[in-house]
Design a protein around this motif. Structure first.
Motif, short mmCIF file in Angstrom:
data_model
loop_
_atom_site.label_atom_id
_atom_site.label_comp_id
_atom_site.label_asym_id
_atom_site.label_seq_id
_atom_site.Cartn_x
_atom_site.Cartn_y
_atom_site.Cartn_z
N GLU A 132 0.83 -1.21 0.00
CA GLU A 132 0.00 0.00 0.00
C GLU A 132 0.86 1.26 0.00
N ARG A 133 1.93 1.27 0.81
CA ARG A 133 2.82 2.45 0.87
C ARG A 133 3.50 2.70 -0.47
N ILE A 134 3.95 1.64 -1.11
CA ILE A 134 4.63 1.80 -2.41
C ILE A 134 3.63 2.25 -3.46
N ASP A 135 2.43 1.70 -3.44
CA ASP A 135 1.40 2.14 -4.38
C ASP A 135 1.09 3.62 -4.19
N GLU A 136 1.00 4.06 -2.94
CA GLU A 136 0.76 5.47 -2.67
C GLU A 136 1.91 6.33 -3.18
N ALA A 137 3.14 5.87 -2.96
CA ALA A 137 4.30 6.62 -3.44
C ALA A 137 4.28 6.74 -4.95
N MET A 138 3.86 5.70 -5.63
CA MET A 138 3.83 5.74 -7.10
C MET A 138 2.71 6.65 -7.61
N ARG A 139 1.64 6.78 -6.86
CA ARG A 139 0.52 7.63 -7.28
C ARG A 139 0.78 9.11 -6.96
N THR A 140 1.57 9.40 -5.94
CA THR A 140 1.76 10.77 -5.46
C THR A 140 2.76 11.50 -6.35
N LYS A 141 2.28 12.47 -7.08
CA LYS A 141 3.15 13.21 -7.99
C LYS A 141 3.79 14.42 -7.33
N SER A 142 3.14 14.98 -6.33
CA SER A 142 3.72 16.11 -5.61
C SER A 142 3.03 16.23 -4.25
N HIS A 143 3.69 16.93 -3.34
CA HIS A 143 3.13 17.15 -2.02
C HIS A 143 2.23 18.38 -2.10
N ASN A 156 10.65 14.63 15.37
CA ASN A 156 9.26 14.86 15.77
C ASN A 156 8.68 16.10 15.10
N ASP A 157 9.52 16.86 14.42
CA ASP A 157 9.06 18.06 13.73
C ASP A 157 8.18 17.65 12.55
N PRO A 158 6.93 18.12 12.51
CA PRO A 158 6.03 17.72 11.42
C PRO A 158 6.55 18.08 10.02
N LEU A 159 7.23 19.20 9.89
CA LEU A 159 7.78 19.60 8.59
C LEU A 159 8.88 18.62 8.16
N ILE A 160 9.79 18.30 9.07
CA ILE A 160 10.87 17.36 8.75
C ILE A 160 10.29 16.00 8.41
N ARG A 161 9.29 15.58 9.16
CA ARG A 161 8.65 14.27 8.91
C ARG A 161 8.00 14.27 7.52
N ALA A 162 7.33 15.35 7.15
CA ALA A 162 6.69 15.44 5.83
C ALA A 162 7.74 15.41 4.72
N ILE A 163 8.86 16.09 4.92
CA ILE A 163 9.95 16.09 3.94
C ILE A 163 10.52 14.67 3.80
N ASP A 164 10.70 14.00 4.92
CA ASP A 164 11.23 12.65 4.92
C ASP A 164 10.32 11.69 4.14
N ILE A 165 9.02 11.79 4.38
CA ILE A 165 8.05 10.92 3.67
C ILE A 165 8.09 11.23 2.18
N ARG A 166 8.11 12.51 1.83
CA ARG A 166 8.12 12.89 0.41
C ARG A 166 9.43 12.47 -0.25
N LEU A 167 10.54 12.58 0.47
CA LEU A 167 11.82 12.13 -0.06
C LEU A 167 11.77 10.63 -0.36
N TRP A 168 11.18 9.86 0.55
CA TRP A 168 11.02 8.42 0.33
C TRP A 168 10.18 8.16 -0.93
N GLN A 169 9.11 8.92 -1.09
CA GLN A 169 8.26 8.76 -2.29
C GLN A 169 9.06 9.05 -3.56
N LEU A 170 9.86 10.09 -3.54
CA LEU A 170 10.68 10.41 -4.71
C LEU A 170 11.68 9.30 -5.01
N GLN A 171 12.26 8.71 -3.95
CA GLN A 171 13.20 7.61 -4.15
C GLN A 171 12.49 6.41 -4.79
N ILE A 172 11.33 6.05 -4.29
CA ILE A 172 10.57 4.91 -4.84
C ILE A 172 10.25 5.17 -6.30
#
Length: 101
Positions: free
Chosen positions: A27-38, A77-93
């Motif tokens: 599910e996470r990988i499918d979401e990463a593949m569908r997400t084109k931008s934050h 724990n910073d929400p901005l850093i966490r959001a960047i980290d998730i988006r970076l992972w999506q870009l890597q996938i």
């Protein structure tokens, strides 16, 4: 000799029965593949900047996780850093799968 036989048997078993990915990761990988931008342009800009800095580090032989940890603080724990980290992972996938990121 017995150890070599055990290793050979272990290898054959693993080749015959490859690991299955958990439904959560599928599910996470499918979401990463569908997400084109934050939706937040700041997160998108900072994640793409980190991604552009990450690729040369990996090409130089650094492990992807170590390279990422240099660019984004791990377990923040910073929400901005966490959001960047998730988006970076999506870009890597997306880049691993050859999808235009």
């Amino acid at each position: 000799m017995i150890i070599e036989q055990d290793w050979a048997l272990d290898y054959k078993i693993k080749q015959a029965l490859p690991r299955e990915m958990s439904p959560v990761w599928i599910e996470r990988i499918d979401e990463a593949m569908r997400t084109k931008s934050h939706p937040d342009p700041i997160v998108e800009r900072l994640a793409r900047k980190a991604f552009d800095e990450l690729r040369p580090l990996i090409r130089q032989g650094m492990a992807p996780r170590d390279a990422r940890n240099q660019l984004v603080p791990p377990d923040s724990n910073d929400p901005l850093i966490r959001a960047i980290d998730i988006r970076l992972w999506q870009l890597q996938i997306r880049s691993i799968h050859g999808t235009n990121y």
